[in-house]
Write a protein that holds these residues in place. Structure first.
Motif, short mmCIF file in Angstrom:
data_model
loop_
_atom_site.label_atom_id
_atom_site.label_comp_id
_atom_site.label_asym_id
_atom_site.label_seq_id
_atom_site.Cartn_x
_atom_site.Cartn_y
_atom_site.Cartn_z
N SER A 273 19.30 115.18 112.35
CA SER A 273 19.82 115.95 111.02
C SER A 273 21.13 115.31 110.35
O SER A 273 22.06 114.70 111.22
CB SER A 273 20.21 117.48 111.36
N ILE B 231 14.54 126.64 118.73
CA ILE B 231 15.60 126.14 119.08
C ILE B 231 16.53 127.31 119.83
O ILE B 231 17.25 127.43 120.64
CB ILE B 231 16.72 124.99 118.45
N PHE C 275 23.88 116.72 107.86
CA PHE C 275 24.54 117.82 107.03
C PHE C 275 25.58 116.98 106.08
O PHE C 275 26.30 116.33 106.75
CB PHE C 275 25.15 118.63 107.91
N ILE D 201 18.54 128.48 107.32
CA ILE D 201 19.81 127.97 108.35
C ILE D 201 21.06 128.52 107.86
O ILE D 201 21.98 128.62 108.42
CB ILE D 201 19.69 126.70 108.94
N ASN E 259 27.82 121.60 116.19
CA ASN E 259 26.55 121.67 115.90
C ASN E 259 25.67 120.31 116.27
O ASN E 259 24.80 120.16 116.81
CB ASN E 259 25.89 122.18 114.42
N LYS F 283 25.92 119.98 119.72
CA LYS F 283 25.10 120.84 120.46
C LYS F 283 23.66 120.79 120.70
O LYS F 283 22.94 120.80 121.59
CB LYS F 283 25.54 122.33 119.95
N TYR F 284 23.19 120.47 119.27
CA TYR F 284 21.64 120.38 118.99
C TYR F 284 21.27 118.91 119.41
O TYR F 284 20.29 118.43 118.73
CB TYR F 284 21.50 120.68 117.45
N ARG G 38 18.34 131.66 113.21
CA ARG G 38 18.39 130.53 113.88
C ARG G 38 16.89 129.90 113.71
O ARG G 38 16.04 130.93 113.77
CB ARG G 38 18.74 130.90 115.20
N ALA G 39 16.54 128.82 113.83
CA ALA G 39 15.48 128.11 113.90
C ALA G 39 14.65 128.77 115.18
O ALA G 39 15.26 128.56 116.39
CB ALA G 39 15.38 126.63 113.88
N ILE H 184 15.47 119.65 112.27
CA ILE H 184 15.09 120.87 111.84
C ILE H 184 13.71 120.93 110.94
O ILE H 184 13.80 120.12 110.04
CB ILE H 184 16.42 121.41 110.81
N ASP I 218 23.39 113.38 113.11
CA ASP I 218 23.05 113.24 114.43
C ASP I 218 21.75 112.74 114.78
O ASP I 218 20.74 112.66 113.75
CB ASP I 218 23.22 114.72 115.21
N GLY J 216 27.36 130.30 111.90
CA GLY J 216 28.59 129.10 111.57
C GLY J 216 27.87 128.74 110.15
O GLY J 216 28.95 128.24 109.36
N LEU J 217 26.94 128.23 110.06
CA LEU J 217 26.38 127.55 108.70
C LEU J 217 26.60 128.54 107.53
O LEU J 217 27.04 127.90 106.56
CB LEU J 217 25.03 127.20 108.72
N GLY K 277 24.11 130.46 120.56
CA GLY K 277 24.45 130.47 119.33
C GLY K 277 23.94 131.94 118.79
O GLY K 277 23.04 132.49 119.24
N VAL K 278 24.78 132.28 117.64
CA VAL K 278 24.34 133.42 116.96
C VAL K 278 23.76 133.25 115.46
O VAL K 278 23.63 134.21 114.74
CB VAL K 278 25.27 134.64 117.00
N GLY K 279 23.93 132.09 114.94
CA GLY K 279 23.67 131.81 113.50
C GLY K 279 24.50 132.26 112.27
O GLY K 279 23.90 132.62 111.28
P1 ADP Z 1 24.01 128.58 115.47
O1 ADP Z 1 24.36 127.25 115.99
O2 ADP Z 1 25.15 129.43 116.27
O3 ADP Z 1 22.80 129.23 115.77
P2 ADP Z 1 24.46 127.92 112.61
O4 ADP Z 1 24.70 128.91 111.48
O5 ADP Z 1 25.45 126.99 113.03
O6 ADP Z 1 24.42 128.85 114.15
O7 ADP Z 1 23.18 127.12 112.84
C1 ADP Z 1 22.10 127.95 112.31
C2 ADP Z 1 20.79 127.28 112.76
O8 ADP Z 1 20.88 126.03 112.30
C3 ADP Z 1 20.91 126.91 113.89
O9 ADP Z 1 20.35 128.26 114.95
C4 ADP Z 1 19.98 125.72 114.40
O10 ADP Z 1 18.65 126.34 114.11
C5 ADP Z 1 19.95 124.89 113.00
N1 ADP Z 1 21.27 124.00 113.03
C6 ADP Z 1 22.20 123.82 112.84
N2 ADP Z 1 22.95 122.68 112.86
C7 ADP Z 1 21.80 121.65 113.44
C8 ADP Z 1 21.85 120.59 114.06
N3 ADP Z 1 22.77 119.58 113.80
N4 ADP Z 1 20.56 120.15 114.42
C9 ADP Z 1 19.57 120.86 114.48
N5 ADP Z 1 19.54 122.01 114.15
C10 ADP Z 1 20.62 122.68 113.81
#
Ligand code: ADP
Length: 510
Positions: free
Chosen positions: A499, A464, A501, A454, A413, A416-417, A460-461, A446, A441, A474-475, A470-472
């Motif tokens: 962000s 973005i 984490f 999230i 993430n 990717k972000y 998903r926010a 966010i 990162d 992972g977290l 993505g499908v939301g």
């Molecule tokens: P995905 O990445 O597939 O959407 P995740 O569950 O990993 O699913 O993340 C959920 C949401 O959290 C993302 O859609 C994004 O909006 C936000 N997010 C996660 N990690 C980051 C990050 N490092 N920077 C910004 N936004 C993030």
């Protein structure tokens, strides 16, 4: 005065001076009229009367008493006096008189007739008492009373309006509402409650909740929660009951309860809201079943595609066919992404059904970090990863594979972000009994309103969602894994500011 007394029969002439002195010294105004003469003129008044009216003796003697009412003739008290004088009777009235300077005085006036030996009325004696102050106080009191009455009326109307407003909300709400007293007796229920449970208001009003519906509410845990609402102002939310209810069948209900407040004050009442989530839960279950079946069904063909692709890629490499070799390599990467997604989806359904298996072993944490970092670096040419903190000797008891999954997700993430950023930082802190890992990162960040959401499934926010794939989930999976390790996962971030984490996990499982 002496002359007047002297005419009176049976009055001992020796007492005349005493009577005269007493009347003259009285604090009440005293007047005597001569009723044998035309227009009943005043023939005597004492000092108090002069003081009361502001007129002097010579301005009073000879006048009829009516001069005291000035122009204020239309008074009921005057009619009463006139009648009493005509009949020769005693009379007491409260009458408005006016001082010489025009000021109003309220006069409590008593008149008594004096008769001669033959019973003819010769005089009237009038005793005056100034009650202006009392009258003013009475008037002020009456004004205050009417002001208060008006306010009460206004407030009552306000209350009636708010009550009507409130009850219209309560009646239109698609939730069953019950108001209970401290003995758990039902004071009222809304229409939705009656429609939902197919009962009449009168069948439940006044009954103890736990005895109603064939005892369906009589659950020790619910009883305990409800009993504690009032004494400790302890609201509760999300209490679920699944039961077979008379007339409506099997239902899954979720209950929230709180103490009723009115204008900021707590009342001895409990408001219980009952929501029927039977259908919603069924839909959720079906969705979960679908995800679980679909991902299972995709897993087998995918493994076969992956295996065959690798075979073809190796063959192309052996034949030095770079075009095919690169094509197969790209296809393999896509297959890996698809595989990750399928495994994530499988994890979600396993978490939902409580079937995630964890296998705890003791291992070197730095080793795990290095492996995850290497794994992720193999997928990117744009970012580097800087690891700081920790020590090479950190031993931890955890599920290696699952923690690696968390690290790969968070690092993935972070890359990717942060499409413009080129470095991601990983910091390991050793805390008493815990390890903390922070992944920083410099990406899109966010918004604060999304910091909690999230971690929900499929969230998903907004801003973005379209820009990044993505499908939301992972977290959500990461959070569940960390929770299973008795640790916590959280984010600190601001939009456009990158962000961080972080998660903590206990070093020892115990
Ligand atoms: P995905 O990445 O597939 O959407 P995740 O569950 O990993 O699913 O993340 C959920 C949401 O959290 C993302 O859609 C994004 O909006 C936000 N997010 C996660 N990690 C980051 C990050 N490092 N920077 C910004 N936004 C993030």
């Amino acid at each position: 005065m002496d002359d007047f007394l002297r005419q009176l029969p049976h009055v001992d002439q020796t007492d005349i001076r005493l009577f005269a002195a007493a009347v003259s010294a009285s604090s009440n105004g005293v007047v005597i009229t001569d009723n044998s003469q035309p227009d009943e003129p005043i023939i005597y008044c004492n000092k108090a009367f002069e003081y009361l009216t502001g007129y002097t003796n010579k301005e009073i003697i000879g006048h009829n008493c009516r001069f005291l009412q000035d122009g204020d003739r239309d008074q009921e008290a005057r009619n009463l006096l006139r009648e009493a004088i005509a009949k020769g009777e005693h009379c007491q009235v409260e009458i408005r008189n006016y001082k010489k300077d025009g000021r109003l005085i309220w006069n409590e006036l008593m008149i008594s007739p004096v008769k001669d030996q033959d019973g003819n009325i010769t005089n009237f004696i009038g005793i005056q008492n100034d009650i202006t102050r009392r009258k003013e106080a009475e008037k002020a009191l009456a004004a205050e009373k009417s002001y208060l009455e008006e306010r009460v009326l206004e407030r009552t109307q306000d209350l009636q309006y708010s009550e009507a407003y409130l009850s219209s909300i309560i009646e239109t709400i698609r939730e069953s509402l019950v108001v209970l007293n401290e003995h758990m007796q039902v004071l009222s229920v809304n229409d939705h409650f009656c429609r939902f449970f197919k009962i009449a208001q009168d069948d439940i009003k006044g009954k103890v909740l736990f005895e109603h519906n064939d005892g369906r509410w009589n659950l020790p845990e619910l009883k305990n929660l409800l009993i504690n609402v009032l004494p400790h102002n302890n609201p509760f939310e999300g209490f679920e009951i699944e039961s077979e209810f008379p007339k409506i069948g099997r239902k899954l209900l979720v209950l929230n309860a709180r103490q009723v407040t009115l204008k900021g004050k707590y009342q001895n009442r409990i408001l219980l809201a009952i929501e029927d989530i039977t259908e919603r839960r069924e839909i959720e279950q079906r969705k979960e079943d679908f995800i679980s079946i679909a991902s299972h069904e995709m897993k087998t063909p995918l493994t076969s595609i992956k295996g065959n692709l690798q075979l073809l890629q190796r063959k192309a490499q052996r034949n030095n066919d770079t075009q095919y070799s690169e094509g197969f390599a790209t296809a393999s990467k896509s297959i890996l992404r698809l595989e990750k997604l399928i495994y994530d989806l499988l994890d979600v359904s396993k978490i939902q059904s409580g079937k995630v298996g964890f296998s705890f072993t003791t291992f070197n944490f730095t080793h795990l970090i290095n492996e995850a970092v290497e794994g992720i670096l193999a997928t990117t040419q744009t970012h580097n990863i800087i690891v700081t903190g920790g020590s090479s000797q950190i031993e931890i008891t955890a599920d290696y594979g699952r923690l690696e999954q968390v690290l790969l997700n968070l690092l993935g993430n972070a890359i990717k972000y942060s499409p413009d950023g080129n470095s991601v930082k990983v910091h390991i802190s050793i805390l008493p009994g815990y390890l903390k890992v922070s992944i920083t990162d410099t990406g899109v960040g966010i918004h604060e309103r999304d910091h909690k959401r999230i971690f929900e499934r499929f969230y998903r926010a907004d801003q973005i969602a379209e820009k990044f794939p993505g499908v939301g989930i992972g977290l959500y999976v990461c959070n569940e894994i960390i929770k299973e390790h008795k640790g916590t996962l959280w984010v600190e971030s601001a939009e456009g500011k990158g962000s961080v984490f972080s998660f903590t996990i206990p070093v020892n499982r115990s």
